[in-house]
Write a protein that holds these residues in place. Structure first.
Motif, PDB file in Angstrom:
ATOM      1  N   TYR A 122     -13.765  -2.749  -1.910  1.00 44.27           N
ATOM      2  CA  TYR A 122     -13.432  -2.622  -0.489  1.00 44.27           C
ATOM      3  C   TYR A 122     -14.274  -1.521   0.152  1.00 44.27           C
ATOM      4  O   TYR A 122     -14.743  -1.670   1.276  1.00 44.27           O
ATOM      5  CB  TYR A 122     -11.949  -2.336  -0.278  1.00 44.27           C
ATOM      6  N   VAL A 149      -5.669  -5.889   4.253  1.00 41.23           N
ATOM      7  CA  VAL A 149      -5.709  -6.442   2.903  1.00 41.23           C
ATOM      8  C   VAL A 149      -4.372  -6.115   2.257  1.00 41.23           C
ATOM      9  O   VAL A 149      -4.020  -4.942   2.106  1.00 41.23           O
ATOM     10  CB  VAL A 149      -6.860  -5.833   2.070  1.00 41.23           C
ATOM     11  N   LEU A 195     -11.597   3.637   5.287  1.00 41.03           N
ATOM     12  CA  LEU A 195     -10.808   2.882   4.318  1.00 41.03           C
ATOM     13  C   LEU A 195      -9.434   3.542   4.291  1.00 41.03           C
ATOM     14  O   LEU A 195      -9.304   4.699   3.880  1.00 41.03           O
ATOM     15  CB  LEU A 195     -11.465   2.929   2.933  1.00 41.03           C
ATOM     16  N   SER A 197      -7.866  -2.889  12.399  1.00 41.98           N
ATOM     17  CA  SER A 197      -8.297  -2.831  10.997  1.00 41.98           C
ATOM     18  C   SER A 197      -8.168  -4.189  10.327  1.00 41.98           C
ATOM     19  O   SER A 197      -7.212  -4.926  10.593  1.00 41.98           O
ATOM     20  CB  SER A 197      -7.432  -1.838  10.210  1.00 41.98           C
ATOM     21  N   GLU A 198      -9.098  -4.474   9.452  1.00 43.71           N
ATOM     22  CA  GLU A 198      -8.943  -5.625   8.573  1.00 43.71           C
ATOM     23  C   GLU A 198      -7.785  -5.292   7.633  1.00 43.71           C
ATOM     24  O   GLU A 198      -7.766  -4.224   7.018  1.00 43.71           O
ATOM     25  CB  GLU A 198     -10.214  -5.854   7.776  1.00 43.71           C
ATOM     26  N   ILE A 239      -5.440  -1.170   3.543  1.00 43.76           N
ATOM     27  CA  ILE A 239      -4.944  -1.816   2.327  1.00 43.76           C
ATOM     28  C   ILE A 239      -3.491  -1.443   2.145  1.00 43.76           C
ATOM     29  O   ILE A 239      -3.144  -0.249   2.123  1.00 43.76           O
ATOM     30  CB  ILE A 239      -5.783  -1.402   1.105  1.00 43.76           C
ATOM     31  N   ARG A 254     -17.660  -2.937   0.732  1.00 45.59           N
ATOM     32  CA  ARG A 254     -17.670  -3.819   1.898  1.00 45.59           C
ATOM     33  C   ARG A 254     -17.653  -3.003   3.188  1.00 45.59           C
ATOM     34  O   ARG A 254     -18.371  -3.312   4.143  1.00 45.59           O
ATOM     35  CB  ARG A 254     -16.486  -4.794   1.865  1.00 45.59           C
ATOM     36  N   LEU A 255     -16.854  -1.926   3.215  1.00 44.82           N
ATOM     37  CA  LEU A 255     -16.813  -1.061   4.394  1.00 44.82           C
ATOM     38  C   LEU A 255     -18.183  -0.437   4.642  1.00 44.82           C
ATOM     39  O   LEU A 255     -18.653  -0.390   5.787  1.00 44.82           O
ATOM     40  CB  LEU A 255     -15.753   0.030   4.227  1.00 44.82           C
ATOM     41  N   SER A 258     -12.756  -0.565  10.079  1.00 49.77           N
ATOM     42  CA  SER A 258     -11.724  -0.011   9.196  1.00 49.77           C
ATOM     43  C   SER A 258     -11.056  -1.132   8.414  1.00 49.77           C
ATOM     44  O   SER A 258     -10.931  -2.252   8.895  1.00 49.77           O
ATOM     45  CB  SER A 258     -10.691   0.791   9.989  1.00 49.77           C
ATOM     46  N   ILE A 259     -10.663  -0.774   7.208  1.00 45.99           N
ATOM     47  CA  ILE A 259      -9.935  -1.688   6.331  1.00 45.99           C
ATOM     48  C   ILE A 259      -8.654  -0.975   5.933  1.00 45.99           C
ATOM     49  O   ILE A 259      -8.695   0.148   5.417  1.00 45.99           O
ATOM     50  CB  ILE A 259     -10.762  -2.042   5.075  1.00 45.99           C
TER      51      ILE A 259
END
Length: 186
Positions: free
Chosen positions: A169, A146, A93, A143-144, A121, A172-173, A118-119
């Motif tokens: 988040y 957001v 994250l 990475s997603e 933000i 979700r990860l 990976s996200i």
């Protein structure tokens, strides 16, 4: 937060000056004392190689797959660590990454997708990285992305408290990582 977390080592990777008591990372650690924080020798002097080496040590301290919860320069640290050796990293994250160009480390970071979910933000008014630059790095790392609106650097000054959206988040990860681990073991 999640029944999945006992299956993971959750590692908090803070940035410059560490994260004070009002920062969401510190608040999450208070809520979840099982989360561990990487302790750097000097949080005032960012050193990508040294910080990543310390993260690598923490990753090896627990046999469970790691979920990295990174902020600012900690995101650069996490990505550098993953790129050198992704073994044991289940997901990352990446919250409000610092701009690698500001620290002169862009050439030491991967320009290819990370080998884990990976996200990333970002915030449209983050003084440490513009939204378009955050989108560029998210694409490079696979990475997603957001975009959380106008939250500044997504730190204590953002007034997020326990940052419930961020916890979602992370949940979700954890689910993405868990499903990926199940797929690999099948």
């Amino acid at each position: 937060m999640s029944e999945l977390f006992p299956h993971f080592q959750v590692i908090v990777v803070s940035g410059l000056h560490d994260s004070g008591p009002g920062h969401w990372q510190s608040r999450w650690q208070h809520l979840h004392p099982e989360f561990v924080r990487v302790r750097q020798d000097d949080f005032d002097q960012p050193d990508l190689a040294a910080w990543a080496a310390r993260l690598d040590q923490q990753r090896r301290a627990d046999p469970r797959p790691a979920l990295l919860v990174a902020h600012s320069f900690g995101c650069l640290t996490a990505v550098h660590s993953i790129a050198r050796n992704c073994d044991g990293v289940a997901g990352a994250l990446l919250v409000a990454p610092a701009d690698p160009d500001k620290f002169g480390v862009a050439d030491r970071l991967p320009a290819l997708p990370l080998d884990c979910p990976s996200i990333l933000i970002s915030s449209v008014n983050d003084p440490w990285m513009s939204a378009p630059h955050a989108a560029l790095w998210a694409r490079r790392w696979g990475s997603e992305l957001v975009e959380e609106g106008r939250l500044g650097h997504i730190n204590a000054d953002s007034g997020l408290g326990d940052w419930a959206a961020g916890q979602q988040y992370l949940q979700r990860l954890a689910e993405l990582a868990h499903n990926r681990l199940l797929a690999f073991s099948a």
